[in-house]
Motif scaffolding. Structure first.
Motif, PDB file in Angstrom:
ATOM      1  N   GLY A  53       0.818  -1.211   0.000  1.00 26.58           N
ATOM      2  CA  GLY A  53       0.000   0.000   0.000  1.00 26.58           C
ATOM      3  C   GLY A  53       0.845   1.251   0.000  1.00 26.58           C
ATOM      4  N   TYR A  54       0.437   2.244   0.821  1.00 23.15           N
ATOM      5  CA  TYR A  54       1.076   3.552   0.830  1.00 23.15           C
ATOM      6  C   TYR A  54       1.304   3.994   2.274  1.00 23.15           C
ATOM      7  CZ  TYR A  54      -0.149   3.593  -4.081  1.00 23.15           C
ATOM      8  OH  TYR A  54      -0.251   3.278  -5.417  1.00 23.15           O
ATOM      9  N   VAL A  61      -4.878  11.702   5.777  1.00 22.27           N
ATOM     10  CA  VAL A  61      -5.899  10.964   5.017  1.00 22.27           C
ATOM     11  C   VAL A  61      -7.157  10.723   5.835  1.00 22.27           C
ATOM     12  CG1 VAL A  61      -4.156   9.827   3.576  1.00 22.27           C
ATOM     13  CG2 VAL A  61      -4.905   8.730   5.699  1.00 22.27           C
ATOM     14  N   THR A  93       3.475  10.715   0.310  1.00 20.98           N
ATOM     15  CA  THR A  93       3.378   9.292   0.631  1.00 20.98           C
ATOM     16  C   THR A  93       4.492   8.527  -0.072  1.00 20.98           C
ATOM     17  OG1 THR A  93       1.942   7.338   0.594  1.00 20.98           O
ATOM     18  CG2 THR A  93       1.798   8.816  -1.285  1.00 20.98           C
ATOM     19  N   VAL A 110      -1.940   2.777   4.096  1.00 20.75           N
ATOM     20  CA  VAL A 110      -3.222   2.615   3.398  1.00 20.75           C
ATOM     21  C   VAL A 110      -3.091   1.444   2.429  1.00 20.75           C
ATOM     22  CG1 VAL A 110      -4.906   3.683   1.873  1.00 20.75           C
ATOM     23  CG2 VAL A 110      -3.686   5.091   3.563  1.00 20.75           C
ATOM     24  N   GLN A 114      -7.548   0.346  -1.217  1.00 21.58           N
ATOM     25  CA  GLN A 114      -8.313   1.539  -0.878  1.00 21.58           C
ATOM     26  C   GLN A 114      -7.859   2.747  -1.689  1.00 21.58           C
ATOM     27  OE1 GLN A 114      -8.472  -0.023   3.733  1.00 21.58           O
ATOM     28  NE2 GLN A 114      -8.280   2.168   3.417  1.00 21.58           N
ATOM     29  N   THR A 115      -7.101   2.463  -2.785  1.00 21.47           N
ATOM     30  CA  THR A 115      -6.558   3.549  -3.615  1.00 21.47           C
ATOM     31  C   THR A 115      -6.758   3.211  -5.091  1.00 21.47           C
ATOM     32  OG1 THR A 115      -4.338   2.642  -3.968  1.00 21.47           O
ATOM     33  CG2 THR A 115      -4.742   3.713  -1.851  1.00 21.47           C
ATOM     34  N   THR A 123      -4.619   8.384  -5.512  1.00 20.91           N
ATOM     35  CA  THR A 123      -5.918   8.823  -5.004  1.00 20.91           C
ATOM     36  C   THR A 123      -6.360   7.839  -3.924  1.00 20.91           C
ATOM     37  OG1 THR A 123      -6.534   9.786  -7.136  1.00 20.91           O
ATOM     38  CG2 THR A 123      -8.319   9.299  -5.588  1.00 20.91           C
ATOM     39  N   ILE A 124      -6.566   8.349  -2.708  1.00 18.69           N
ATOM     40  CA  ILE A 124      -6.930   7.509  -1.567  1.00 18.69           C
ATOM     41  C   ILE A 124      -8.414   7.688  -1.289  1.00 18.69           C
ATOM     42  CG2 ILE A 124      -6.534   7.116   0.901  1.00 18.69           C
ATOM     43  CD1 ILE A 124      -3.650   8.123   0.427  1.00 18.69           C
ATOM     44  N   HIS A 125      -9.157   6.558  -1.377  1.00 19.37           N
ATOM     45  CA  HIS A 125     -10.614   6.611  -1.235  1.00 19.37           C
ATOM     46  C   HIS A 125     -11.081   6.389   0.198  1.00 19.37           C
ATOM     47  CE1 HIS A 125     -11.059   6.705  -5.583  1.00 19.37           C
ATOM     48  NE2 HIS A 125     -10.238   5.656  -5.669  1.00 19.37           N
TER      49      HIS A 125
END
Length: 438
Positions: A53-54, A61, A93, A110, A114-115, A123-125
Protein backbone atom coordinates in the motif's frame (compact mmCIF):
# COMPACT_ATOMS: atom_id res chain seq x y z
CA UNK A 1 8.26 -63.04 38.22
CA UNK A 2 8.41 -59.28 38.64
CA UNK A 3 5.80 -56.67 37.78
CA UNK A 4 5.85 -54.51 34.67
CA UNK A 5 6.32 -51.35 36.72
CA UNK A 6 9.27 -52.89 38.59
CA UNK A 7 11.16 -53.74 35.41
CA UNK A 8 10.42 -50.32 33.90
CA UNK A 9 11.44 -48.49 37.09
CA UNK A 10 14.80 -50.29 37.09
CA UNK A 11 15.34 -49.23 33.47
CA UNK A 12 14.35 -45.60 34.05
CA UNK A 13 16.54 -45.30 37.13
CA UNK A 14 19.55 -46.65 35.17
CA UNK A 15 19.46 -44.72 31.90
CA UNK A 16 20.96 -41.23 31.88
CA UNK A 17 20.26 -38.07 29.96
CA UNK A 18 23.00 -37.54 27.38
CA UNK A 19 25.54 -34.74 27.98
CA UNK A 20 24.55 -31.47 26.26
CA UNK A 21 26.33 -30.47 23.08
CA UNK A 22 26.17 -27.42 20.83
CA UNK A 23 24.56 -28.10 17.46
CA UNK A 24 23.86 -25.97 14.40
CA UNK A 25 20.12 -25.42 14.05
CA UNK A 26 20.04 -27.55 10.90
CA UNK A 27 21.25 -30.48 12.99
CA UNK A 28 19.17 -29.83 16.10
CA UNK A 29 15.71 -30.91 14.94
CA UNK A 30 14.05 -33.17 17.49
CA UNK A 31 16.60 -32.34 20.19
CA UNK A 32 15.69 -30.90 23.58
CA UNK A 33 17.14 -27.52 24.60
CA UNK A 34 19.63 -27.76 27.46
CA UNK A 35 19.44 -24.05 28.33
CA UNK A 36 17.08 -21.11 27.98
CA UNK A 37 17.35 -19.36 24.63
CA UNK A 38 17.25 -15.55 24.67
CA UNK A 39 16.55 -13.29 21.73
CA UNK A 40 19.54 -11.37 20.42
CA UNK A 41 17.33 -8.94 18.51
CA UNK A 42 13.89 -7.40 18.55
CA UNK A 43 11.30 -9.10 16.39
CA UNK A 44 10.37 -7.40 14.13
CA UNK A 45 13.70 -5.60 14.04
CA UNK A 46 12.12 -2.43 12.64
CA UNK A 47 8.67 -0.96 12.01
CA UNK A 48 7.46 -2.62 8.81
CA UNK A 49 4.38 -2.69 6.65
CA UNK A 50 1.79 -5.42 7.06
CA UNK A 51 0.26 -4.65 3.65
CA UNK A 52 1.11 -3.63 0.11
CA UNK A 53 0.00 0.00 0.00
CA UNK A 54 1.08 3.55 0.83
CA UNK A 55 2.91 4.81 3.92
CA UNK A 56 1.15 7.95 5.16
CA UNK A 57 0.66 10.33 8.03
CA UNK A 58 -2.78 9.30 9.28
CA UNK A 59 -3.89 12.91 9.77
CA UNK A 60 -3.27 13.55 6.04
CA UNK A 61 -5.90 10.96 5.02
CA UNK A 62 -8.40 11.10 7.87
CA UNK A 63 -11.03 12.83 5.71
CA UNK A 64 -10.52 10.69 2.61
CA UNK A 65 -13.72 9.15 1.30
CA UNK A 66 -16.28 9.23 -1.46
CA UNK A 67 -17.08 11.56 -3.06
CA UNK A 68 -14.02 13.50 -1.78
CA UNK A 69 -10.89 11.32 -1.91
CA UNK A 70 -7.46 12.55 -0.87
CA UNK A 71 -4.71 12.89 -3.49
CA UNK A 72 -1.05 12.75 -2.49
CA UNK A 73 2.22 12.82 -4.43
CA UNK A 74 4.23 9.56 -4.31
CA UNK A 75 7.83 10.23 -3.24
CA UNK A 76 9.07 6.79 -4.30
CA UNK A 77 8.90 3.05 -3.70
CA UNK A 78 10.05 1.05 -0.66
CA UNK A 79 10.47 -2.69 -1.28
CA UNK A 80 11.01 -5.48 1.25
CA UNK A 81 14.74 -5.69 1.89
CA UNK A 82 15.32 -1.98 1.21
CA UNK A 83 17.92 -0.76 3.75
CA UNK A 84 17.77 2.94 2.89
CA UNK A 85 16.50 5.15 5.73
CA UNK A 86 13.76 7.52 4.53
CA UNK A 87 11.66 10.26 6.08
CA UNK A 88 8.10 11.02 5.05
CA UNK A 89 7.21 14.69 4.64
CA UNK A 90 3.67 15.68 5.63
CA UNK A 91 1.33 15.77 2.66
CA UNK A 92 3.25 13.08 0.74
CA UNK A 93 3.38 9.29 0.63
CA UNK A 94 5.65 6.39 -0.27
CA UNK A 95 4.44 3.32 -2.12
CA UNK A 96 5.41 0.43 0.20
CA UNK A 97 5.45 -3.35 -0.02
CA UNK A 98 4.63 -5.94 2.66
CA UNK A 99 7.57 -6.37 5.05
CA UNK A 100 9.33 -3.18 3.90
CA UNK A 101 10.61 -0.70 6.51
CA UNK A 102 8.22 2.13 7.29
CA UNK A 103 9.81 5.59 6.70
CA UNK A 104 10.29 7.90 9.64
CA UNK A 105 7.33 10.22 10.05
CA UNK A 106 4.79 7.73 8.68
CA UNK A 107 2.34 6.31 11.21
CA UNK A 108 -0.03 4.22 9.06
CA UNK A 109 -0.28 2.31 5.80
CA UNK A 110 -3.22 2.61 3.40
CA UNK A 111 -3.82 -0.74 1.63
CA UNK A 112 -3.54 -0.54 -2.15
CA UNK A 113 -7.14 -1.78 -2.38
CA UNK A 114 -8.31 1.54 -0.88
CA UNK A 115 -6.56 3.55 -3.62
CA UNK A 116 -6.30 3.88 -7.39
CA UNK A 117 -2.79 2.28 -7.17
CA UNK A 118 -1.14 5.43 -8.58
CA UNK A 119 2.62 5.51 -9.13
CA UNK A 120 3.42 9.26 -9.25
CA UNK A 121 0.24 10.48 -7.54
CA UNK A 122 -2.22 8.31 -5.64
CA UNK A 123 -5.92 8.82 -5.00
CA UNK A 124 -6.93 7.51 -1.57
CA UNK A 125 -10.61 6.61 -1.23
CA UNK A 126 -10.61 5.58 2.43
CA UNK A 127 -8.42 6.81 5.27
CA UNK A 128 -6.80 4.77 8.05
CA UNK A 129 -6.26 5.53 11.75
CA UNK A 130 -2.89 5.99 13.46
CA UNK A 131 -0.88 2.72 13.59
CA UNK A 132 -3.03 0.77 11.14
CA UNK A 133 -1.19 -1.93 9.12
CA UNK A 134 2.18 -1.27 10.76
CA UNK A 135 4.06 -3.98 12.61
CA UNK A 136 6.02 -2.10 15.28
CA UNK A 137 9.57 -3.02 16.24
CA UNK A 138 9.61 -5.59 19.06
CA UNK A 139 5.88 -6.31 18.77
CA UNK A 140 6.55 -10.07 18.71
CA UNK A 141 9.76 -10.45 20.74
CA UNK A 142 11.90 -7.99 22.67
CA UNK A 143 15.70 -8.09 22.65
CA UNK A 144 16.98 -10.17 25.58
CA UNK A 145 13.65 -11.90 26.10
CA UNK A 146 13.65 -15.68 26.78
CA UNK A 147 11.92 -17.14 23.74
CA UNK A 148 12.44 -20.88 24.34
CA UNK A 149 12.87 -22.55 27.72
CA UNK A 150 15.28 -25.37 28.59
CA UNK A 151 13.42 -28.64 28.07
CA UNK A 152 11.71 -27.48 24.88
CA UNK A 153 11.89 -29.96 22.03
CA UNK A 154 12.99 -28.26 18.82
CA UNK A 155 10.56 -28.75 15.96
CA UNK A 156 10.10 -26.68 12.80
CA UNK A 157 8.34 -23.80 14.59
CA UNK A 158 10.87 -23.59 17.41
CA UNK A 159 13.80 -23.72 14.98
CA UNK A 160 12.24 -20.89 12.97
CA UNK A 161 11.95 -18.75 16.09
CA UNK A 162 15.54 -19.50 17.16
CA UNK A 163 16.84 -18.50 13.74
CA UNK A 164 14.69 -15.37 13.59
CA UNK A 165 16.02 -14.06 16.91
CA UNK A 166 19.66 -14.37 15.90
CA UNK A 167 20.81 -17.90 16.75
CA UNK A 168 22.62 -20.24 14.38
CA UNK A 169 23.13 -22.99 16.94
CA UNK A 170 21.86 -24.14 20.33
CA UNK A 171 22.98 -26.18 23.34
CA UNK A 172 20.89 -29.35 23.16
CA UNK A 173 20.58 -32.91 24.43
CA UNK A 174 21.75 -35.01 21.45
CA UNK A 175 19.43 -37.64 20.02
CA UNK A 176 20.27 -41.15 21.26
CA UNK A 177 21.80 -43.47 18.68
CA UNK A 178 20.08 -46.85 18.82
CA UNK A 179 21.31 -50.06 17.19
CA UNK A 180 18.84 -52.92 16.74
CA UNK A 181 20.41 -56.38 16.58
CA UNK A 182 18.33 -59.32 15.29
CA UNK A 183 19.60 -62.77 16.21
CA UNK A 184 18.64 -66.19 14.91
CA UNK A 185 20.02 -68.80 12.52
CA UNK A 186 16.64 -68.89 10.82
CA UNK A 187 16.59 -65.20 9.83
CA UNK A 188 16.95 -63.92 6.28
CA UNK A 189 16.86 -60.33 5.02
CA UNK A 190 13.62 -58.67 3.86
CA UNK A 191 13.01 -59.13 0.15
CA UNK A 192 14.18 -62.74 0.09
CA UNK A 193 11.82 -65.69 -0.19
CA UNK A 194 12.20 -67.91 2.87
CA UNK A 195 12.89 -71.58 2.41
CA UNK A 196 11.80 -74.35 4.73
CA UNK A 197 12.65 -73.40 8.33
CA UNK A 198 13.63 -69.84 7.42
CA UNK A 199 11.99 -66.64 8.64
CA UNK A 200 12.22 -63.12 7.24
CA UNK A 201 13.67 -60.66 9.76
CA UNK A 202 10.68 -58.39 10.37
CA UNK A 203 11.61 -57.48 13.94
CA UNK A 204 14.72 -55.55 12.92
CA UNK A 205 12.99 -53.17 10.50
CA UNK A 206 10.01 -52.88 12.88
CA UNK A 207 12.05 -51.92 15.92
CA UNK A 208 14.33 -49.56 14.00
CA UNK A 209 11.25 -47.85 12.56
CA UNK A 210 9.67 -47.65 16.02
CA UNK A 211 12.82 -45.95 17.30
CA UNK A 212 12.80 -43.48 14.42
CA UNK A 213 9.15 -42.72 15.14
CA UNK A 214 10.32 -41.56 18.55
CA UNK A 215 12.66 -39.11 16.85
CA UNK A 216 15.93 -40.87 17.68
CA UNK A 217 18.67 -42.12 15.36
CA UNK A 218 18.33 -45.82 14.57
CA UNK A 219 20.24 -48.43 12.58
CA UNK A 220 20.09 -52.20 12.56
CA UNK A 221 22.22 -55.31 12.23
CA UNK A 222 20.34 -58.35 10.96
CA UNK A 223 20.83 -62.07 10.66
CA UNK A 224 23.27 -62.52 13.55
CA UNK A 225 23.81 -66.25 14.05
CA UNK A 226 22.85 -67.97 17.30
CA UNK A 227 26.47 -68.45 18.18
CA UNK A 228 27.93 -67.00 21.40
CA UNK A 229 31.19 -65.93 19.74
CA UNK A 230 29.37 -64.18 16.89
CA UNK A 231 26.87 -62.49 19.19
CA UNK A 232 29.67 -61.29 21.49
CA UNK A 233 31.69 -59.89 18.59
CA UNK A 234 28.72 -58.05 17.07
CA UNK A 235 27.68 -56.51 20.39
CA UNK A 236 31.21 -55.29 21.10
CA UNK A 237 31.44 -53.77 17.61
CA UNK A 238 28.19 -51.86 18.05
CA UNK A 239 29.28 -50.27 21.34
CA UNK A 240 31.43 -47.83 19.38
CA UNK A 241 28.43 -46.28 17.60
CA UNK A 242 25.54 -46.87 19.98
CA UNK A 243 24.05 -45.00 22.92
CA UNK A 244 21.64 -47.91 23.35
CA UNK A 245 21.45 -51.44 21.95
CA UNK A 246 18.21 -53.35 21.42
CA UNK A 247 18.40 -57.07 20.71
CA UNK A 248 15.50 -59.23 19.64
CA UNK A 249 15.46 -63.01 20.04
CA UNK A 250 17.68 -65.36 21.94
CA UNK A 251 16.46 -64.56 25.48
CA UNK A 252 14.14 -67.46 26.29
CA UNK A 253 15.01 -70.75 27.96
CA UNK A 254 16.09 -72.58 24.78
CA UNK A 255 19.39 -74.38 24.28
CA UNK A 256 20.44 -72.00 21.48
CA UNK A 257 19.58 -68.67 23.06
CA UNK A 258 23.02 -67.13 22.55
CA UNK A 259 22.12 -63.54 23.52
CA UNK A 260 21.20 -64.63 27.01
CA UNK A 261 24.29 -66.82 27.29
CA UNK A 262 26.64 -64.03 26.21
CA UNK A 263 25.11 -61.15 28.15
CA UNK A 264 24.82 -63.18 31.32
CA UNK A 265 28.62 -63.00 31.47
CA UNK A 266 29.05 -59.41 30.23
CA UNK A 267 28.18 -56.08 31.79
CA UNK A 268 25.28 -55.81 34.21
CA UNK A 269 22.52 -57.37 32.12
CA UNK A 270 19.87 -59.03 34.26
CA UNK A 271 17.26 -61.38 32.82
CA UNK A 272 13.80 -61.53 34.33
CA UNK A 273 10.44 -63.05 33.74
CA UNK A 274 8.06 -60.12 33.74
CA UNK A 275 4.42 -60.69 34.64
CA UNK A 276 3.00 -59.51 31.33
CA UNK A 277 1.30 -60.89 28.22
CA UNK A 278 2.82 -60.86 25.68
CA UNK A 279 6.54 -60.36 26.38
CA UNK A 280 7.42 -62.32 29.54
CA UNK A 281 11.16 -62.90 28.89
CA UNK A 282 12.99 -59.58 29.31
CA UNK A 283 16.54 -58.48 29.93
CA UNK A 284 18.17 -55.16 30.67
CA UNK A 285 21.55 -53.87 31.81
CA UNK A 286 24.59 -51.93 30.67
CA UNK A 287 27.60 -52.91 28.63
CA UNK A 288 31.09 -51.52 28.06
CA UNK A 289 33.13 -48.72 29.61
CA UNK A 290 30.42 -46.16 28.81
CA UNK A 291 27.68 -48.27 30.41
CA UNK A 292 25.62 -48.42 27.22
CA UNK A 293 22.07 -49.58 28.02
CA UNK A 294 21.17 -52.95 26.47
CA UNK A 295 17.55 -54.06 26.09
CA UNK A 296 16.97 -57.72 25.22
CA UNK A 297 13.50 -58.30 23.78
CA UNK A 298 11.69 -61.52 22.86
CA UNK A 299 11.79 -62.86 19.30
CA UNK A 300 8.06 -63.11 18.64
CA UNK A 301 7.13 -59.94 16.72
CA UNK A 302 4.15 -58.86 18.83
CA UNK A 303 6.05 -59.51 22.05
CA UNK A 304 8.97 -57.56 20.66
CA UNK A 305 6.97 -54.45 19.72
CA UNK A 306 4.91 -54.45 22.91
CA UNK A 307 8.14 -54.70 24.90
CA UNK A 308 9.57 -51.79 22.93
CA UNK A 309 6.54 -49.59 23.59
CA UNK A 310 6.40 -50.48 27.29
CA UNK A 311 10.10 -50.50 28.20
CA UNK A 312 12.41 -49.17 25.47
CA UNK A 313 10.46 -46.14 24.24
CA UNK A 314 10.14 -44.55 27.72
CA UNK A 315 13.88 -45.08 28.31
CA UNK A 316 14.89 -43.52 24.99
CA UNK A 317 12.70 -40.51 25.63
CA UNK A 318 14.31 -40.06 29.03
CA UNK A 319 17.80 -40.34 27.50
CA UNK A 320 16.80 -37.62 25.04
CA UNK A 321 15.79 -35.28 27.88
CA UNK A 322 12.07 -35.80 27.35
CA UNK A 323 9.36 -37.17 29.68
CA UNK A 324 9.30 -40.97 29.73
CA UNK A 325 5.66 -40.85 28.62
CA UNK A 326 4.59 -37.90 26.51
CA UNK A 327 1.00 -39.09 26.19
CA UNK A 328 -0.86 -40.85 28.97
CA UNK A 329 -3.26 -43.74 28.32
CA UNK A 330 -6.86 -42.86 27.55
CA UNK A 331 -10.04 -44.28 29.00
CA UNK A 332 -12.20 -46.37 26.69
CA UNK A 333 -15.11 -48.83 26.97
CA UNK A 334 -14.87 -52.39 25.73
CA UNK A 335 -17.31 -53.25 22.93
CA UNK A 336 -16.69 -56.95 23.48
CA UNK A 337 -15.44 -59.16 26.28
CA UNK A 338 -12.20 -61.10 26.49
CA UNK A 339 -10.16 -63.01 29.04
CA UNK A 340 -6.86 -62.03 30.59
CA UNK A 341 -4.30 -64.24 32.38
CA UNK A 342 -4.29 -64.15 36.16
CA UNK A 343 -1.48 -62.20 37.85
CA UNK A 344 -0.18 -60.72 34.59
CA UNK A 345 -0.58 -57.29 32.99
CA UNK A 346 -2.14 -57.90 29.60
CA UNK A 347 -1.46 -55.64 26.63
CA UNK A 348 -4.25 -56.48 24.20
CA UNK A 349 -4.05 -55.09 20.66
CA UNK A 350 -7.22 -53.11 20.05
CA UNK A 351 -8.97 -51.03 17.42
CA UNK A 352 -10.31 -47.71 18.76
CA UNK A 353 -13.51 -46.07 17.54
CA UNK A 354 -15.02 -42.75 18.59
CA UNK A 355 -17.88 -40.39 17.88
CA UNK A 356 -18.91 -36.93 19.04
CA UNK A 357 -21.66 -38.27 21.28
CA UNK A 358 -19.93 -41.30 22.85
CA UNK A 359 -16.69 -42.03 24.68
CA UNK A 360 -13.94 -44.05 23.02
CA UNK A 361 -14.75 -47.69 22.40
CA UNK A 362 -12.37 -50.56 21.76
CA UNK A 363 -12.50 -54.04 20.30
CA UNK A 364 -9.81 -56.64 19.88
CA UNK A 365 -7.79 -56.31 16.69
CA UNK A 366 -8.02 -59.91 15.51
CA UNK A 367 -5.93 -62.74 16.89
CA UNK A 368 -3.90 -62.02 20.03
CA UNK A 369 -1.11 -64.57 19.61
CA UNK A 370 2.40 -63.20 20.09
CA UNK A 371 3.26 -64.18 16.51
CA UNK A 372 0.22 -62.61 14.79
CA UNK A 373 1.46 -59.62 12.77
CA UNK A 374 -1.81 -58.99 10.91
CA UNK A 375 -3.73 -57.82 13.97
CA UNK A 376 -0.72 -55.85 15.16
CA UNK A 377 -0.68 -53.86 11.93
CA UNK A 378 -4.42 -53.12 12.31
CA UNK A 379 -4.24 -52.08 15.97
CA UNK A 380 -4.53 -48.47 17.15
CA UNK A 381 -3.35 -49.10 20.70
CA UNK A 382 -2.75 -51.48 23.57
CA UNK A 383 -5.53 -52.05 26.11
CA UNK A 384 -3.89 -52.39 29.52
CA UNK A 385 -5.57 -55.02 31.69
CA UNK A 386 -4.41 -55.08 35.31
CA UNK A 387 -2.99 -58.33 36.81
CA UNK A 388 -5.98 -58.82 39.12
CA UNK A 389 -8.48 -58.69 36.24
CA UNK A 390 -9.09 -62.02 34.51
CA UNK A 391 -12.08 -61.02 32.41
CA UNK A 392 -12.94 -57.84 30.56
CA UNK A 393 -16.69 -57.57 30.07
CA UNK A 394 -18.55 -55.52 27.44
CA UNK A 395 -18.93 -51.98 28.77
CA UNK A 396 -15.95 -52.20 31.13
CA UNK A 397 -13.54 -49.29 31.18
CA UNK A 398 -9.97 -50.00 30.15
CA UNK A 399 -6.86 -47.87 29.73
CA UNK A 400 -5.51 -47.70 26.19
CA UNK A 401 -1.89 -46.81 25.43
CA UNK A 402 -1.42 -45.44 21.93
CA UNK A 403 1.03 -47.15 19.60
CA UNK A 404 3.80 -45.18 17.88
CA UNK A 405 3.68 -42.51 20.58
CA UNK A 406 0.16 -41.41 19.63
CA UNK A 407 -2.99 -40.77 21.65
CA UNK A 408 -5.79 -42.93 20.22
CA UNK A 409 -9.07 -41.26 19.34
CA UNK A 410 -10.07 -37.66 18.76
CA UNK A 411 -12.25 -37.44 21.88
CA UNK A 412 -9.90 -39.03 24.37
CA UNK A 413 -9.90 -38.48 28.10
CA UNK A 414 -6.30 -38.89 29.25
CA UNK A 415 -5.58 -40.72 32.50
CA UNK A 416 -2.98 -38.12 33.44
CA UNK A 417 -3.13 -38.82 37.16
CA UNK A 418 -2.01 -42.39 36.58
CA UNK A 419 -5.39 -43.87 37.41
CA UNK A 420 -8.82 -44.06 35.84
CA UNK A 421 -11.80 -45.52 37.67
CA UNK A 422 -9.45 -47.07 40.19
CA UNK A 423 -7.24 -48.70 37.52
CA UNK A 424 -3.52 -48.15 38.20
CA UNK A 425 -1.26 -47.30 35.29
CA UNK A 426 2.13 -49.02 35.27
CA UNK A 427 3.85 -46.00 33.68
CA UNK A 428 2.92 -43.52 36.40
CA UNK A 429 3.97 -46.02 39.07
CA UNK A 430 7.32 -46.71 37.40
CA UNK A 431 8.17 -43.05 36.76
CA UNK A 432 7.42 -42.21 40.40
CA UNK A 433 9.58 -45.08 41.61
CA UNK A 434 12.48 -44.20 39.28
CA UNK A 435 12.60 -40.55 40.32
CA UNK A 436 13.92 -37.64 38.26
CA UNK A 437 16.46 -38.34 35.52
CA UNK A 438 20.03 -37.19 36.11
Amino acid sequence: MIGVHEHLARILSTVRVAAPTRRALDGAQGCVLAEDLRSRVSLPGFDNSAMDGYAVLASDVERAGNPYPTRLPVEGDIAAGDTTRRRLRPGTTFRIMTGAPVPEGADAVVPVEQTDAGVERVTIHEGVPHGRHIRPQGEDVGEGQIVLRAGTRLGPRQLALAAAVGHGDALVIPLPRVVVVSTGDELIDPGQVPGFGQVVDSNGPMLAAAARDLGVVASRVGGVADDPETVSRVLRQQLARADAIVTTGGVSMGAYDAVKAVLSELGTVQFDRVAMQPGKPQGFGTLGEDSVPVFTLPGNPVSSLVSFEVFVAPALRRMAGRPAFESAPVVARAEQGWTSPSSKTQFARVVVTSSDSEPLRVRLAGGQGSHVLGSLADAHGLAIVAPEVTEVKPGDEVLVLGLDGTTPGDHAVAATAGEASGMPWFGATAVAAAGSPS
